[in-house]
Design a protein around this motif. Structure first.
Motif, short mmCIF file in Angstrom:
data_model
loop_
_atom_site.label_atom_id
_atom_site.label_comp_id
_atom_site.label_asym_id
_atom_site.label_seq_id
_atom_site.Cartn_x
_atom_site.Cartn_y
_atom_site.Cartn_z
N VAL A 50 36.16 36.16 44.19
CA VAL A 50 35.90 34.83 43.54
C VAL A 50 34.61 34.35 43.94
O VAL A 50 34.32 34.18 45.33
CB VAL A 50 37.25 33.94 43.67
CG1 VAL A 50 36.89 32.72 43.33
CG2 VAL A 50 38.37 34.60 43.40
N LEU A 105 36.35 34.83 33.82
CA LEU A 105 37.18 35.79 34.43
C LEU A 105 36.91 37.12 33.68
O LEU A 105 37.05 37.13 32.43
CB LEU A 105 38.57 35.15 33.94
CG LEU A 105 39.84 36.40 34.44
CD1 LEU A 105 39.71 36.51 36.01
CD2 LEU A 105 41.11 35.68 34.09
N ILE A 120 35.16 35.24 38.36
CA ILE A 120 36.18 35.90 39.04
C ILE A 120 35.78 37.49 38.33
O ILE A 120 36.08 37.40 37.16
CB ILE A 120 37.58 35.35 38.81
CG1 ILE A 120 37.70 33.98 39.33
CG2 ILE A 120 38.71 36.31 39.39
CD1 ILE A 120 39.11 33.35 39.02
N LEU A 165 44.69 34.84 42.31
CA LEU A 165 43.71 34.35 41.71
C LEU A 165 43.75 32.79 42.30
O LEU A 165 42.46 32.37 42.48
CB LEU A 165 43.95 34.04 40.11
CG LEU A 165 43.60 35.38 39.54
CD1 LEU A 165 43.96 35.49 38.11
CD2 LEU A 165 41.98 35.99 39.46
#
Length: 512
Positions: free
Chosen positions: A22, A32, A65, A83
């Motif tokens: 991240v 993502l 991410i 996450l």
């Protein structure tokens, strides 16, 4: 700021580590990447809501991410927790000095509570192998993962508890499970007992032989004769699971999400009885998101197919290879997955559509040729792979009323265990063979060659019943098991004669 958290993905019944990177920088967009599926992409909304309810905020910056390795598809909502923790740590809302020590997985609800996920036992095994200090999981999954020794397993109800733990909450204790105690406690439980069945002594004998040698079995008889009742009690006379078998069985059920809430270890042999409308994919496993099928869920246990001719032909035929190889390989364009499939196949069927062909009292109303057509729904190659063909005859009323108490499952199991110990000693140098049903042709020649009289009986049976070479092997395997039950070193003529009797569907009387 760049932060890494660690999760897990399952392939087959094994797990591998997923590194979640991240990075938060100037900007306002959210990215993502790393081949996430739709369920993973939707985590944005779940995490946003959970953080707001718990008093935290979604960072007003650019968030990138990456889920590595990026060439493996990530599936499911179980990545919500790593996450969310990664986002909080990267935005400096929580400290991050513990993140490298723990593998974590969990699905977030909108209020921040953690929902149970699949595959935590393989995940805990992988975490131990890779040197992680512990695993952070939803509370309902913690006992299942805690059967893995020498690694700390923490179970939490919501993300706030996880954050407090990561910020040096020394009061949190890992979940402890005494694996051996849990295993010993569960192996003594019996749901169904042989003593419940009145009469049917010859069928009980055949079930005892099947359990002692790990043989496949089919029961043929009219409705109400007790086929399903007997089949459900077979698992109660099988030898208890070993600890290694229990762990392997639990891994399979963990991956499929069928261990049950709070279950630490599956300690009884599985008994699976799918409905005859099952598809071939549901039976062998696979699908868009590969999962173990009923064949693998029966590993180390019993797969019971009731009313066998009612199953689709394609479903029955896919069992032929797993019955021989004791593994099922799911091959697709981009991956191949192996699932274990060492199970006992137990099936039952009526002898004809009306159910009363060869009945001692009731008359069959099926027209000529219908019986043969009904039996032909089960292919010859599949029947060849079934060692014992047992005719089940209804018990008359007077025998039901006057029948003495039958042997309990514990008594029968003791004989089965003794026979299995003989086989374990016999095959101690071969890791792939554990019982007589798994013997190769070479081992048959070494351990199951009958005496001269027995060989003559077998020769006559082969000629009169027109048996295949595979049926020849099956008869010898069953004869070897009967000899083991008698603690006899050699296969004698009466062992072969009894084994030949367990080939009902090969006799001409069943041809219609």
């Amino acid at each position: 700021m760049l932060v890494k958290t660690f999760g897990s993905a399952v392939s087959g019944i094994d797990a591998y580590t997923i590194t979640i990177e991240v990075n938060i920088s100037k900007g306002i967009r959210f990215f993502l990447v790393g081949l996430p599926d739709n369920a993973v992409k939707e985590s944005h909304q779940r995490i946003d809501s959970a953080l707001k309810v718990c008093g935290y905020k979604w960072p007003g910056h650019k968030i990138v991410i990456n889920m590595a390795p990026a060439d493996i598809r990530k599936e499911g909502a179980a990545y919500d927790l790593p996450l969310a923790i990664g986002i909080l740590a990267a935005s400096s809302q929580i400290v991050n000095h513990k993140l490298a020590d723990y593998m974590m997985m969990g699905e977030l609800s909108l209020d921040g509570s953690l929902q149970p996920v699949k595959g935590v036992l393989p995940m805990a095994i992988r975490a131990k192998e890779e040197g992680f200090k512990g695993c952070i999981l939803p509370l309902e999954n913690a006992r299942e993962a805690a059967v893995v020794n020498d690694i700390d397993i923490y179970g939490f109800e919501n993300i706030q508890q996880v954050i407090r733990f990561l910020e040096d909450d020394s009061d949190t204790e890992p979940v402890k499970v005494n694996t051996e105690e849990e295993f010993e406690k569960g192996t003594q439980l019996v749901d169904f007992d042989f003593s419940d069945v009145k009469g049917q002594e010859s069928v009980k004998r055949s079930l005892e032989i099947a359990a002692a040698g790990g043989h496949n079995l089919i029961m043929i008889g009219p409705p109400g004769a007790g086929k399903s009742m007997l089949a459900k009690r077979l698992a109660s006379i099988l030898p208890p699971l070993t600890l290694d078998e229990a762990l392997e069985t639990t891994k399979i059920h963990s991956v499929a999400g069928k261990t049950g809430s709070g279950t630490a270890l599956i300690t009884q042999r599985p008994f699976r009885s799918p409905h005859h409308t099952i598809s071939d994919v549901a039976l062998v496993g696979g699908g868009s998101f590969p999962q173990p099928g009923e064949i693998s869920l029966s590993h180390n246990g019993v797969l019971f197919l009731d009313e066998l001719p009612e199953f689709k032909r394609t479903v029955l035929e896919v069992m032929r290879q797993p019955l021989e190889d004791r593994r099922i390989s799911i091959s697709r364009a981009r991956f191949t997955i192996d699932y274990p499939a060492s199970f006992m196949l137990v099936s039952s069927m009526n002898p004809c559509p009306c159910g009363y062909f060869n009945h001692p009292e009731k008359k069959c109303v099926c027209s000529p040729g219908v019986v043969q057509k009904y039996l032909s729904k089960i292919s010859g190659p599949l029947l060849d792979r079934i060692d014992l063909h047992i005719e089940v005859v209804p018990v008359p009323f007077n025998k039901l009323a006057e029948a003495p108490p039958s042997e309990s499952s514990i008594t029968v199991r003791e004989r089965v265990i003794r026979a299995r110990k003989v086989q374990s000693e016999r095959f101690k140098d071969n890791e792939k063979v554990h019982c007589n049903a798994q013997m190769s042709s070479r081992q048959l020649a070494q351990y199951a060659t009958p005496d001269e009289t027995g060989m003559n009986i077998l020769k006559t049976a082969m000629e009169k019943l027109d048996l295949s070479a595979r049926a020849y092997d099956r008869i010898l395997k069953v004869a070897r098991t009967i000899a083991d039950l008698e603690n006899c070193d050699t296969v004698q003529s009466h062992h072969v004669a009894e084994a030949v009797q367990y080939r009902s569907l090969d006799r001409s009387g069943w041809a219609g």
